[in-house]
Design a protein around this motif. Sequence first.
Motif, PDB file in Angstrom:
ATOM      1  N   ALA A   1      47.449 -62.016 -57.257  1.00  0.00           N
ATOM      2  CA  ALA A   1      47.508 -63.419 -57.660  1.00  0.00           C
ATOM      3  C   ALA A   1      48.046 -63.547 -59.086  1.00  0.00           C
ATOM      4  CB  ALA A   1      46.130 -64.060 -57.540  1.00  0.00           C
ATOM      5  N   GLU A   2      47.555 -62.687 -59.982  1.00  0.00           N
ATOM      6  CA  GLU A   2      48.040 -62.728 -61.367  1.00  0.00           C
ATOM      7  C   GLU A   2      49.521 -62.372 -61.430  1.00  0.00           C
ATOM      8  OE1 GLU A   2      45.648 -60.573 -64.177  1.00  0.00           O
ATOM      9  OE2 GLU A   2      43.839 -61.671 -63.610  1.00  0.00           O
ATOM     10  N   ALA A   3      49.945 -61.374 -60.664  1.00  0.00           N
ATOM     11  CA  ALA A   3      51.359 -60.982 -60.653  1.00  0.00           C
ATOM     12  C   ALA A   3      52.228 -62.127 -60.134  1.00  0.00           C
ATOM     13  CB  ALA A   3      51.554 -59.726 -59.810  1.00  0.00           C
ATOM     14  N   ALA A   4      51.775 -62.812 -59.097  1.00  0.00           N
ATOM     15  CA  ALA A   4      52.538 -63.941 -58.561  1.00  0.00           C
ATOM     16  C   ALA A   4      52.666 -65.043 -59.604  1.00  0.00           C
ATOM     17  CB  ALA A   4      51.866 -64.471 -57.294  1.00  0.00           C
ATOM     18  N   LEU A   5      51.585 -65.314 -60.313  1.00  0.00           N
ATOM     19  CA  LEU A   5      51.630 -66.343 -61.349  1.00  0.00           C
ATOM     20  C   LEU A   5      52.473 -65.929 -62.542  1.00  0.00           C
ATOM     21  CD1 LEU A   5      47.965 -67.595 -61.162  1.00  0.00           C
ATOM     22  CD2 LEU A   5      50.024 -68.912 -60.604  1.00  0.00           C
ATOM     23  N   ARG A   6      52.509 -64.646 -62.852  1.00  0.00           N
ATOM     24  CA  ARG A   6      53.344 -64.172 -63.967  1.00  0.00           C
ATOM     25  C   ARG A   6      54.825 -64.386 -63.665  1.00  0.00           C
ATOM     26  NH1 ARG A   6      51.777 -59.917 -67.349  1.00  0.00           N
ATOM     27  NH2 ARG A   6      53.644 -60.526 -68.475  1.00  0.00           N
ATOM     28  N   GLU A   7      55.169 -64.515 -62.378  1.00  0.00           N
ATOM     29  CA  GLU A   7      56.544 -64.870 -62.013  1.00  0.00           C
ATOM     30  C   GLU A   7      56.823 -66.346 -62.313  1.00  0.00           C
ATOM     31  OE1 GLU A   7      59.121 -62.947 -60.776  1.00  0.00           O
ATOM     32  OE2 GLU A   7      57.798 -61.284 -61.312  1.00  0.00           O
ATOM     33  N   CYS A   8      55.773 -67.130 -62.415  1.00  0.00           N
ATOM     34  CA  CYS A   8      55.905 -68.557 -62.712  1.00  0.00           C
ATOM     35  C   CYS A   8      55.927 -68.821 -64.211  1.00  0.00           C
ATOM     36  CB  CYS A   8      54.748 -69.327 -62.081  1.00  0.00           C
ATOM     37  SG  CYS A   8      54.648 -69.175 -60.287  1.00  0.00           S
ATOM     38  N   CYS A   9      55.147 -68.040 -64.947  1.00  0.00           N
ATOM     39  CA  CYS A   9      55.052 -68.142 -66.410  1.00  0.00           C
ATOM     40  C   CYS A   9      54.602 -66.774 -66.899  1.00  0.00           C
ATOM     41  CB  CYS A   9      54.049 -69.222 -66.813  1.00  0.00           C
ATOM     42  SG  CYS A   9      53.755 -69.333 -68.596  1.00  0.00           S
ATOM     43  N   GLY A  10      55.300 -66.213 -67.847  1.00  0.00           N
ATOM     44  CA  GLY A  10      55.062 -64.843 -68.271  1.00  0.00           C
ATOM     45  C   GLY A  10      53.819 -64.590 -69.103  1.00  0.00           C
ATOM     46  N   SER A  11      53.003 -65.587 -69.325  1.00  0.00           N
ATOM     47  CA  SER A  11      51.790 -65.401 -70.131  1.00  0.00           C
ATOM     48  C   SER A  11      50.659 -64.846 -69.269  1.00  0.00           C
ATOM     49  CB  SER A  11      51.353 -66.734 -70.745  1.00  0.00           C
ATOM     50  OG  SER A  11      50.034 -66.643 -71.248  1.00  0.00           O
ATOM     51  N   ARG A  12      50.128 -63.703 -69.690  1.00  0.00           N
ATOM     52  CA  ARG A  12      48.991 -63.112 -68.965  1.00  0.00           C
ATOM     53  C   ARG A  12      47.761 -64.016 -69.045  1.00  0.00           C
ATOM     54  NH1 ARG A  12      51.096 -58.216 -71.433  1.00  0.00           N
ATOM     55  NH2 ARG A  12      49.789 -58.747 -73.205  1.00  0.00           N
ATOM     56  N   ARG A  13      47.506 -64.594 -70.220  1.00  0.00           N
ATOM     57  CA  ARG A  13      46.342 -65.472 -70.388  1.00  0.00           C
ATOM     58  C   ARG A  13      46.440 -66.673 -69.450  1.00  0.00           C
ATOM     59  NH1 ARG A  13      43.213 -66.989 -75.555  1.00  0.00           N
ATOM     60  NH2 ARG A  13      44.431 -65.244 -76.287  1.00  0.00           N
ATOM     61  N   TRP A  14      47.612 -67.271 -69.368  1.00  0.00           N
ATOM     62  CA  TRP A  14      47.834 -68.423 -68.485  1.00  0.00           C
ATOM     63  C   TRP A  14      47.536 -68.034 -67.039  1.00  0.00           C
ATOM     64  CZ3 TRP A  14      51.380 -69.238 -64.532  1.00  0.00           C
ATOM     65  CH2 TRP A  14      51.589 -70.566 -64.141  1.00  0.00           C
ATOM     66  N   ALA A  15      48.083 -66.907 -66.603  1.00  0.00           N
ATOM     67  CA  ALA A  15      47.873 -66.457 -65.219  1.00  0.00           C
ATOM     68  C   ALA A  15      46.401 -66.179 -64.939  1.00  0.00           C
ATOM     69  CB  ALA A  15      48.720 -65.218 -64.939  1.00  0.00           C
ATOM     70  N   ARG A  16      45.728 -65.490 -65.869  1.00  0.00           N
ATOM     71  CA  ARG A  16      44.301 -65.177 -65.679  1.00  0.00           C
ATOM     72  C   ARG A  16      43.477 -66.454 -65.574  1.00  0.00           C
ATOM     73  NH1 ARG A  16      45.171 -61.048 -69.653  1.00  0.00           N
ATOM     74  NH2 ARG A  16      44.393 -62.505 -71.208  1.00  0.00           N
ATOM     75  N   ARG A  17      43.808 -67.420 -66.406  1.00  0.00           N
ATOM     76  CA  ARG A  17      43.046 -68.667 -66.401  1.00  0.00           C
ATOM     77  C   ARG A  17      43.156 -69.390 -65.061  1.00  0.00           C
ATOM     78  NH1 ARG A  17      43.383 -73.161 -71.044  1.00  0.00           N
ATOM     79  NH2 ARG A  17      41.947 -74.471 -69.934  1.00  0.00           N
ATOM     80  N   ILE A  18      44.340 -69.400 -64.502  1.00  0.00           N
ATOM     81  CA  ILE A  18      44.525 -70.063 -63.209  1.00  0.00           C
ATOM     82  C   ILE A  18      43.808 -69.287 -62.104  1.00  0.00           C
ATOM     83  CG2 ILE A  18      46.228 -70.790 -61.486  1.00  0.00           C
ATOM     84  CD1 ILE A  18      48.132 -71.261 -63.913  1.00  0.00           C
ATOM     85  N   VAL A  19      43.913 -67.971 -62.139  1.00  0.00           N
ATOM     86  CA  VAL A  19      43.227 -67.153 -61.140  1.00  0.00           C
ATOM     87  C   VAL A  19      41.714 -67.324 -61.263  1.00  0.00           C
ATOM     88  CG1 VAL A  19      42.764 -64.767 -60.418  1.00  0.00           C
ATOM     89  CG2 VAL A  19      45.109 -65.502 -60.865  1.00  0.00           C
ATOM     90  N   ASP A  20      41.214 -67.409 -62.480  1.00  0.00           N
ATOM     91  CA  ASP A  20      39.771 -67.555 -62.702  1.00  0.00           C
ATOM     92  C   ASP A  20      39.195 -68.819 -62.075  1.00  0.00           C
ATOM     93  OD1 ASP A  20      39.634 -65.203 -64.125  1.00  0.00           O
ATOM     94  OD2 ASP A  20      39.611 -66.171 -66.099  1.00  0.00           O
ATOM     95  N   HIS A  21      40.006 -69.837 -61.901  1.00  0.00           N
ATOM     96  CA  HIS A  21      39.510 -71.120 -61.389  1.00  0.00           C
ATOM     97  C   HIS A  21      39.691 -71.275 -59.872  1.00  0.00           C
ATOM     98  CE1 HIS A  21      39.639 -72.063 -65.696  1.00  0.00           C
ATOM     99  NE2 HIS A  21      38.581 -72.787 -65.393  1.00  0.00           N
ATOM    100  N   ARG A  22      40.093 -70.207 -59.190  1.00  0.00           N
ATOM    101  CA  ARG A  22      40.189 -70.278 -57.734  1.00  0.00           C
ATOM    102  C   ARG A  22      38.796 -70.401 -57.146  1.00  0.00           C
ATOM    103  NH1 ARG A  22      43.538 -65.201 -55.675  1.00  0.00           N
ATOM    104  NH2 ARG A  22      42.015 -64.162 -56.938  1.00  0.00           N
ATOM    105  N   PRO A  23      38.679 -70.948 -55.965  1.00  0.00           N
ATOM    106  CA  PRO A  23      39.730 -71.425 -55.064  1.00  0.00           C
ATOM    107  C   PRO A  23      40.132 -72.871 -55.389  1.00  0.00           C
ATOM    108  CG  PRO A  23      37.626 -71.611 -53.956  1.00  0.00           C
ATOM    109  CD  PRO A  23      37.355 -70.995 -55.317  1.00  0.00           C
ATOM    110  N   TYR A  24      41.392 -73.174 -55.061  1.00  0.00           N
ATOM    111  CA  TYR A  24      41.907 -74.521 -55.239  1.00  0.00           C
ATOM    112  C   TYR A  24      41.890 -75.238 -53.892  1.00  0.00           C
ATOM    113  CZ  TYR A  24      43.314 -72.900 -59.778  1.00  0.00           C
ATOM    114  OH  TYR A  24      43.286 -72.401 -61.048  1.00  0.00           O
ATOM    115  N   PRO A  25      41.440 -76.489 -53.874  1.00  0.00           N
ATOM    116  CA  PRO A  25      41.399 -77.207 -52.603  1.00  0.00           C
ATOM    117  C   PRO A  25      42.785 -77.627 -52.109  1.00  0.00           C
ATOM    118  CG  PRO A  25      40.678 -78.646 -54.373  1.00  0.00           C
ATOM    119  CD  PRO A  25      40.863 -77.270 -54.961  1.00  0.00           C
ATOM    120  N   ASP A  26      43.715 -77.796 -53.063  1.00  0.00           N
ATOM    121  CA  ASP A  26      45.059 -78.233 -52.675  1.00  0.00           C
ATOM    122  C   ASP A  26      46.039 -77.940 -53.819  1.00  0.00           C
ATOM    123  OD1 ASP A  26      44.722 -80.313 -54.595  1.00  0.00           O
ATOM    124  OD2 ASP A  26      43.910 -81.637 -53.056  1.00  0.00           O
TER     125      ASP A  26
END
Length: 176
Positions: free
Chosen positions: A31-56
Amino acid sequence: MQHRGPATPGLALPRSADGVARFNALPRPEAEAALRECCGSRRWARRIVDHRPYPDLDAMLAAADEAGYDLPAPDMAEALADETAPCLHHDAPRAAHLALRAAHAAYESTFGHAFVICLDAVPPSQHVDQVLATIRARMENDEDEERAVTADEMRRLARARIVEMVTEQARRPDPV
């Protein structure tokens, strides 16, 4: 700046819920690797992964926006370091390639990082002209103005890339 195709904000995506559910189910490193393709910041990716699951998708995009707004300067620098110059159509004139390379070099020399722009609302036939005009206009910004514009463009790019990622996740065949 790397633009990876059309992803129009507000576009109703078929099966986007399937794509979000699949993203939610990815192991953390994937999940973090997929998000790093969207934005290269590790902190940004971790933060989004930390808040899973997303309803939509909307909830996921809201989390991406929030993480982007809170991105400290070193993390923004990490994200910008991951960006590359745009890919032009092979049929673009050589002069367009040269002008774009020169404009990118001047921008990077002035601001110390890659130029980023989200071109989702711009037809592909106008990308070169839009990028050149925007670089020229943004070269007039002072460092603080450009930092704010760059952060906004990174958020827009990340959103578009997340939409693409979720759409791709939804298109994958179900695991057996």
